[in-house]
Design an enzyme around this catalytic site. Structure first.
Site, mmCIF file in Angstrom:
data_model
loop_
_atom_site.group_PDB
_atom_site.id
_atom_site.type_symbol
_atom_site.label_atom_id
_atom_site.label_comp_id
_atom_site.label_asym_id
_atom_site.label_seq_id
_atom_site.Cartn_x
_atom_site.Cartn_y
_atom_site.Cartn_z
ATOM 1 C CG HIS A 161 -13.406 36.847 -9.952
ATOM 2 N ND1 HIS A 161 -14.142 35.753 -9.603
ATOM 3 C CD2 HIS A 161 -13.517 37.715 -8.930
ATOM 4 C CE1 HIS A 161 -14.667 35.947 -8.416
ATOM 5 N NE2 HIS A 161 -14.312 37.124 -7.981
ATOM 6 C CD GLU A 213 -16.926 29.080 -10.052
ATOM 7 O OE1 GLU A 213 -17.015 28.411 -9.003
ATOM 8 O OE2 GLU A 213 -16.012 28.943 -10.858
ATOM 9 C CE LYS A 235 -8.783 47.617 -2.207
ATOM 10 N NZ LYS A 235 -9.183 46.459 -3.023
ATOM 11 C CG ASP A 293 -18.215 41.455 2.516
ATOM 12 O OD1 ASP A 293 -17.692 40.932 1.536
ATOM 13 O OD2 ASP A 293 -18.600 40.817 3.512
ATOM 14 C CB SER A 325 -23.124 42.670 -6.001
ATOM 15 O OG SER A 325 -22.257 41.732 -6.571
HETATM 16 C C1 LIG Z 1 -18.034 36.529 -2.790
HETATM 17 N N1 LIG Z 1 -16.874 36.591 -1.968
HETATM 18 C C2 LIG Z 1 -16.882 37.047 -0.680
HETATM 19 C C3 LIG Z 1 -16.140 36.345 0.285
HETATM 20 N N2 LIG Z 1 -16.103 36.762 1.558
HETATM 21 C C4 LIG Z 1 -16.811 37.838 1.913
HETATM 22 N N3 LIG Z 1 -16.787 38.261 3.188
HETATM 23 N N4 LIG Z 1 -17.524 38.557 1.016
HETATM 24 C C5 LIG Z 1 -17.588 38.184 -0.274
HETATM 25 O O1 LIG Z 1 -18.268 38.850 -1.058
HETATM 26 N N5 LIG Z 1 -15.458 35.264 -0.074
HETATM 27 C C6 LIG Z 1 -15.547 34.725 -1.381
HETATM 28 C C7 LIG Z 1 -15.738 35.790 -2.373
HETATM 29 C C8 LIG Z 1 -14.538 36.678 -2.415
HETATM 30 N N6 LIG Z 1 -14.802 37.777 -3.221
HETATM 31 C C9 LIG Z 1 -14.530 39.056 -2.921
HETATM 32 C C10 LIG Z 1 -14.847 39.945 -3.903
HETATM 33 C C11 LIG Z 1 -14.610 41.289 -3.724
HETATM 34 C C12 LIG Z 1 -14.050 41.735 -2.558
HETATM 35 C C13 LIG Z 1 -13.806 43.182 -2.469
HETATM 36 O O2 LIG Z 1 -13.984 43.843 -3.454
HETATM 37 N N7 LIG Z 1 -13.386 43.747 -1.350
HETATM 38 C C14 LIG Z 1 -13.192 45.147 -1.301
HETATM 39 C C15 LIG Z 1 -13.574 45.738 0.034
HETATM 40 C C16 LIG Z 1 -14.958 46.208 -0.051
HETATM 41 C C17 LIG Z 1 -15.347 47.178 1.057
HETATM 42 O O3 LIG Z 1 -15.732 46.775 2.100
HETATM 43 N N8 LIG Z 1 -15.244 48.459 0.804
HETATM 44 C C18 LIG Z 1 -15.668 49.507 1.715
HETATM 45 C C19 LIG Z 1 -14.715 50.636 1.582
HETATM 46 C C20 LIG Z 1 -13.654 50.448 2.515
HETATM 47 C C21 LIG Z 1 -12.595 51.469 2.225
HETATM 48 O O4 LIG Z 1 -11.571 51.129 1.716
HETATM 49 N N9 LIG Z 1 -12.853 52.738 2.507
HETATM 50 C C22 LIG Z 1 -11.904 53.757 2.255
HETATM 51 C C23 LIG Z 1 -12.527 54.896 1.489
HETATM 52 C C24 LIG Z 1 -13.394 54.484 0.370
HETATM 53 C C25 LIG Z 1 -12.686 54.569 -0.941
HETATM 54 O O5 LIG Z 1 -12.100 55.630 -1.221
HETATM 55 O O6 LIG Z 1 -12.760 53.600 -1.731
HETATM 56 C C26 LIG Z 1 -11.430 54.275 3.600
HETATM 57 O O7 LIG Z 1 -12.100 53.998 4.599
HETATM 58 O O8 LIG Z 1 -10.391 54.878 3.593
HETATM 59 C C27 LIG Z 1 -16.997 50.083 1.340
HETATM 60 O O9 LIG Z 1 -17.518 49.747 0.281
HETATM 61 O O10 LIG Z 1 -17.519 50.884 2.112
HETATM 62 C C28 LIG Z 1 -11.763 45.522 -1.589
HETATM 63 O O11 LIG Z 1 -11.611 46.604 -2.149
HETATM 64 O O12 LIG Z 1 -10.846 44.767 -1.272
HETATM 65 C C29 LIG Z 1 -13.717 40.855 -1.564
HETATM 66 C C30 LIG Z 1 -13.952 39.493 -1.743
HETATM 67 N N1 LIG Z 2 -25.332 38.178 -4.004
HETATM 68 C C1 LIG Z 2 -23.885 38.186 -3.913
HETATM 69 C C2 LIG Z 2 -23.352 36.794 -4.010
HETATM 70 C C3 LIG Z 2 -21.886 36.716 -4.044
HETATM 71 S S1 LIG Z 2 -21.294 35.137 -3.761
HETATM 72 C C4 LIG Z 2 -23.325 39.049 -5.007
HETATM 73 O O1 LIG Z 2 -23.930 39.122 -6.050
HETATM 74 O O2 LIG Z 2 -22.271 39.644 -4.836
#
Ligand SMILES: CN1c2c(nc(N)[nH]c2=O)NC[C@@H]1CNc1ccc(C(=O)N[C@@H](CCC(=O)N[C@@H](CCC(=O)N[C@@H](CCC(=O)O)C(=O)O)C(=O)O)C(=O)O)cc1
Ligand SMILES: N[C@@H](CCS)C(=O)O
Ligand SMILES: [Zn+2]
Length: 796
Positions: free
Chosen positions: A692, A663, A21, A487, A431
């Site tokens: 996206h 979508e 990532k 999430d 969101s």
């Molecule tokens: C709508 N979608 C989703 C799916 N599945 C889900 N479970 N949720 C969904 O929303 N499936 C279909 C689609 C897939 N789409 C997505 C869209 C976006 C993401 C995504 O952006 N994922 C993020 C992770 C988000 C998260 O949980 N972040 C945490 C932070 C965690 C972290 O890294 N912390 C750091 C410090 C923080 C920093 O400096 O940023 C640490 O701990 O070190 C949070 O917000 O707290 C991603 O970045 O990958 C996924 C699926």
């Molecule tokens: N309410 C959610 C749906 C994602 S599928 C969002 O806006 O992220």
């Protein structure tokens, strides 16, 4: 006795600490070079392969990708859609253009890989598509793999021709396409001959689909051509489900060295897997190795009480001790987190029904099952009846009153009592950008640097910013922006009793985006309201309606690691009952528009057609059980995304939601046209732009889309019931992308409204003013968070 081997058919590609990532996002941001990206990717891959070697795996599938394995195959086959040609891009930049889009060339369509929460990029093919293969990335990976784990263990893997043809978009004959692709795969096999590989894995999960039997001839001819290249043994890998019986008969006759099968299927599915029964009934050829997928590849439960060994013992009893066999996971391990030992000590659930196992632990299970099988003789292993084994949990009948599943009034009666809209009401899906500041706040709270109260204050300020921005943009139906939700599913998992939550249990969702699925460890219940505070806060800032925002029961289930001892239906109904309480509480707090997202409804659809109706029956019931408690005045919205919904239109209608946001924009209005064609009767918000892509959609492009909605026949062109919204939530975008995009979206709606008004064609009841909540929700605007990101510097 034939030796018992161990094999892997896929492993997490993200790195134990999400290294991929970081590497990808640095490259896309321009802060690292191609060489640095390649080095980071090679290091992640080598680490994964070495972990597998250290666990004692004999045949290591060389998994690894910069973005997606289906895109890797498309790209190496040279099947580049025309819009990306002539852009002057090559190598990884061309590859990422297909994945993410560039100005003037939107990305390839992203879709769920079978019934998983992993998204692949769909190949786009025509009857004339001509592969121009260049397998260098795979061959380079093989070279690195051989250096890391040795020639005798390094097994290249590729998505196969049948699966590629099945997953591709386009109007063409699938069998003919398999034949067209075969020579390009044969070219790969010829190149592998020189490189001394023990075998090549060709992944063909599409063979699980109903209809795959019709591809039997194409399959046989293609694999005969591949086998004729000579020298490289082929392992055909099938995962995610059993194969239809007729397909099985084709499959076992292929001239290949090994066939890998999934014996476990979908965790918690009441139909289980028929793979063991197929073998009991039809046997398995002695001249091929059976890849026995008996350790769950997409669940996180440890193998309990030696269940895998009993299955292996039963297979040996049926097939004989001379049957070549390899023990492996049922699917690729890309669907589970990397390593359980990364979880902080003492954080694991106190009384789970059985221990957990992530990818690294699953390797140990594979090896120990293989060792135990090899060391045993018939009679040592407790008997298991292969002919009746399905692995399905015992079903529990839910005792619920039928009245709990229906709204008090039908749509036609309740709709006039709900919020009334102007023509083409504008809204978003929920969101808003998850900014670095939001993530920093959450981290500070998690590390105990700020109190719960301070964290809630900071989220409240974000909600204020979101409401201020939406007011300034002129949107009609507002959202609170979901800043408090890292999430959407994780958030509810944390709030519900019966769920366990990991710290580091990341699983790739697409590209560089990962999720941490909650683990359902017991019966689900809701100890207290989960979203009412944020809803009330947001609604208190505006006189426009704010949507209550929930994730639906099927999506929570689908995006969690479910229990294996209780059926999915039972778990969905438990979730629905908990969410039903939330719906009631939101309504009591004054909420008049309540969105229950079910983006994973389609994802959960079984791969076999004969299993669709029972699944859709309980999945729709779970949604209805959640929402039917709402009074007629409460408008229930649902949202679906990133799947092909054509084949479940009946179920979508049966959900009985008042508004469906869906979508639509990346797939040329396919969904919209399908809904129009089916005479879908309730309000619809087809997405007008792709969330996206970082590209800001121009007004005219979105206006054209809206005009096309009105002309499509959808709802007879009733503009008050056709809503205007993006495809999905905006959490992955930046404010500087979101603001101009939404500004253009609102302008596009206004433009078409004006056209309708000028032509006298605006729908009856349409009014150019703002939407009005039906019941007294008028509140003082701007009490909190008046700062509007339109007027202040947006956050990077
Ligand atoms: C709508 N979608 C989703 C799916 N599945 C889900 N479970 N949720 C969904 O929303 N499936 C279909 C689609 C897939 N789409 C997505 C869209 C976006 C993401 C995504 O952006 N994922 C993020 C992770 C988000 C998260 O949980 N972040 C945490 C932070 C965690 C972290 O890294 N912390 C750091 C410090 C923080 C920093 O400096 O940023 C640490 O701990 O070190 C949070 O917000 O707290 C991603 O970045 O990958 C996924 C699926
Ligand atoms: N309410 C959610 C749906 C994602 S599928 C969002 O806006 O992220
Ligand atoms: Zn969505």
């Amino acid at each position: 006795m034939a030796p018992v081997l161990t094999s892997t058919i896929g492993f997490p590609r993200i790195g134990p600490n999400r290294e991929m990532k970081k590497a990808l996002e640095a490259y896309w941001a321009g802060s690292s070079s191609k060489e640095e990206l390649a080095a980071a990717s090679a290091a992640v891959e080598a680490r994964a392969w070495r972990d597998q070697a250290a666990a004692g795996i004999d045949l290591i599938g060389l998994d690894g990708t910069l973005y997606d394995q289906v895109l890797d195959a498309t790209f190496q086959l040279g099947l580049i859609p025309e819009r990306f040609q002539g852009l002057g891009l090559s190598g990884v930049d061309l590859y990422f253009a297909l994945a993410r889009g560039v100005e003037g060339a939107p990305a390839c369509d992203m879709s769920k890989l079978f019934d998983t929460n992993y998204h692949f990029l769909a190949p786009e093919l025509t009857a004339d598509s001509e592969p121009r293969p260049d397998w260098s990335p795979l061959l380079d990976r093989l070279k690195r793999g051989q250096e890391a784990v040795g020639r005798e263990r390094a097994v290249p893997m590729v998505v196969g021709p049948v699966t590629l043809a099945c997953l591709a978009r386009g109007d063409f004959d699938r069998s003919a396409m398999v034949a067209r692709l075969a020579p390009a795969y044969a070219a790969l096999l010829r190149q592998l001959v020189q490189r001394g590989v023990p075998e090549v894995q060709i992944h063909e999960p599409a063979l699980t689909l109903t209809g795959s039997e019709a591809l039997g001839v194409a399959l046989s001819v293609c694999y005969a051509e591949l086998a004729a290249t000579g020298g490289v043994p082929i392992n055909v890998v099938v995962m995610f489900d059993d194969v239809p019986e007729e397909t099985y008969k084709w499959l076992v006759q292929l001239p290949v060295a090994a066939i890998s099968l999934d014996f476990l299927g979908v965790p918690g599915a009441d139909y289980g897997s028929r793979t063991a029964q197929l073998i009991a009934q039809h046997g398995f050829p002695k001249n091929k190795r059976l890849g026995a997928g008996v350790i769950d590849g997409r669940g996180i439960w440890a193998d309990k009480d030696g269940a895998a060994l009993r299955l292996l013992g039963a297979l040996r009893d049926r097939l004989g001790a001379d049957q070549p066999i390899s023990v492996q996971t049922s699917t690729s391990l890309q669907h589970v987190p990397y390593d359980l030992t990364a979880e902080p000590a003492g954080s694991l659930p106190q009384a789970p029904p059985r221990p957990l196992a992530f990818a690294v632990q699953k390797l140990a299970e594979v090896v120990s099952a293989a060792q135990a099988l090899a060391a045993s003789t018939p009679g040592d292993i407790p008997a298991l009846d292969l002919a009746s084994f399905t692995g399905a949990p015992a079903a529990k009948a839910a005792q619920l009153d039928a009245g709990m599943f229906s709204r008090p009034e039908p749509y036609e009666q309740r709709r006039p009592k709900q919020v009334q809209y102007p023509a083409l009401p504008t809204t978003t899906i929920g969101s808003f950008p998850q900014t670095p500041a939001i993530r920093r706040s959450r981290l500070a709270f998690k590390r105990g640097r700020i109190s719960r109260e301070e964290y809630r204050e900071q989220m409240a300020a974000q909600i204020g910013v979101c409401i201020g921005a939406q007011e300034a943009l002129g949107l009609d139906v507002l959202v609170h922006g979901e800043p408090e939700r890292s999430d959407m599913v994780e958030y509810f998992g944390l709030k519900l009793d019966g769920c366990y939550f990991t710290e580091h249990g990341w699983v790739q969702s697409y590209g560089s985006r990962y999720v941490r699925p909650p683990v359902i460890v017991g019966d689900i219940s809701r100890p207290e309201p989960m979203t009412v505070h944020e809803y009330a806060l947001a609604q208190g800032l505006t006189s426009k309606p704010v949507k209550g925002m929930l994730t639906g029961p099927v999506t929570i289930l689908q995006w969690s690691f479910p229990r294996r001892d209780v059926t999915r239906q039972e778990q969905a109904f438990q979730l629905a009952l908990a969410l039903r309480q939330e719906v009631a509480d939101l309504a009591a707090a004054g909420c008049r528009v309540l969105q229950v997202d079910e983006p994973a409804l389609r994802e959960g659809l079984p791969l076999k057609k004969d299993r669709h109706a029972p699944y859709l029956g309980w999945a729709v019931d779970a949604f209805r059980l959640t929402t039917a408690v709402a009074a007629p005045e409460v408008q229930i919205v649902t949202h679906l995304c990133y799947s092909d919904f054509n084949d479940i239109l009946g179920a979508i209608s049966a959900m009985d939601a008042d508004v469906l946001t869906i979508e639509n924009s990346r797939s040329d209005d396919v969904m919209l046209l399908a809904l129009a064609g089916a005479g879908y009767p309730r309000d619809v918000g087809p997405g007008v732009y792709d969330v996206h892509s970082p590209v800001v959609p121009p007004v005219e492009v979105m206006a054209a889309k809206i005009r096309s909605f009105l002309k499509s026949g959808l709802l007879g062109g009733d503009a008050a019931r056709i809503h205007v919204n993006p495809d999905c939530g905006l959490k992955t975008r930046k404010w500087e992308e979101v603001l101009p995009s939404l500004r253009n979206m609102v302008k596009a709606a206004a433009l078409v409204r004006a056209e309708l008004a000028a032509g006298g064609g605006a729908a009856a009841g349409a009014d150019a003013g703002a939407a009005q909540p039906a019941a007294g929700a008028a509140r003082e605007a701007g009490q909190r968070g008046g700062a509007c990101p339109c007027c202040t510097a947006p956050e990077a």
